[in-house]
Scaffold this active site. Structure first.
Site, PDB file in Angstrom:
ATOM      1  N   ARG A 220       0.831  -1.200   0.000  1.00  0.00           N
ATOM      2  CA  ARG A 220       0.000   0.000   0.000  1.00  0.00           C
ATOM      3  C   ARG A 220       0.868   1.253   0.000  1.00  0.00           C
ATOM      4  NH1 ARG A 220      -3.324  -2.229  -2.422  1.00  0.00           N
ATOM      5  NH2 ARG A 220      -4.553  -3.833  -1.479  1.00  0.00           N
ATOM      6  N   CYS A 221       0.246   2.334  -0.394  1.00  0.00           N
ATOM      7  CA  CYS A 221       0.875   3.649  -0.429  1.00  0.00           C
ATOM      8  C   CYS A 221       1.526   3.922   0.922  1.00  0.00           C
ATOM      9  CB  CYS A 221      -0.196   4.684  -0.755  1.00  0.00           C
ATOM     10  SG  CYS A 221       0.379   6.378  -0.687  1.00  0.00           S
ATOM     11  N   PRO A 222       2.722   4.410   0.944  1.00  0.00           N
ATOM     12  CA  PRO A 222       3.593   4.890  -0.123  1.00  0.00           C
ATOM     13  C   PRO A 222       4.677   3.882  -0.531  1.00  0.00           C
ATOM     14  CG  PRO A 222       4.446   5.724   1.925  1.00  0.00           C
ATOM     15  CD  PRO A 222       3.224   4.861   2.265  1.00  0.00           C
TER      16      PRO A 222
END
Length: 76
Positions: free
Chosen positions: A13-15
């Site tokens: 998942r981000c980042p």
């Protein structure tokens, strides 16, 4: 056609996809095409934005059998 270097960030998942790309890119020669496999919807926004901020070339999105990928070319 040049085979891109592959960075598999599926499930991250981000980042994390951007961080992984930022760490790997300096190890590669200028001009190298890198494909980041990333299934996080935020990657479609984060990777092009990171490229603009860092002076790298966002080549485009690629949808293939491994899922969504994002091609980036190292510029410096």
């Amino acid at each position: 056609m040049t085979t891109p270097e592959l960075i598999d960030c599926r499930g991250q998942r981000c980042p994390l996809p951007v961080i992984t790309l930022a760490r790997r890119l300096p190890e590669l020669p200028v001009g190298t095409l890198v494909r980041v496999l990333a299934d996080d919807p935020a990657a479609a926004v984060d990777l092009p934005a990171w490229c603009r901020l860092r002076g790298q070339e966002f080549v485009g999105r690629v949808d293939g059998p491994d899922g969504p990928g994002f091609d980036v070319r190292r510029r410096h």
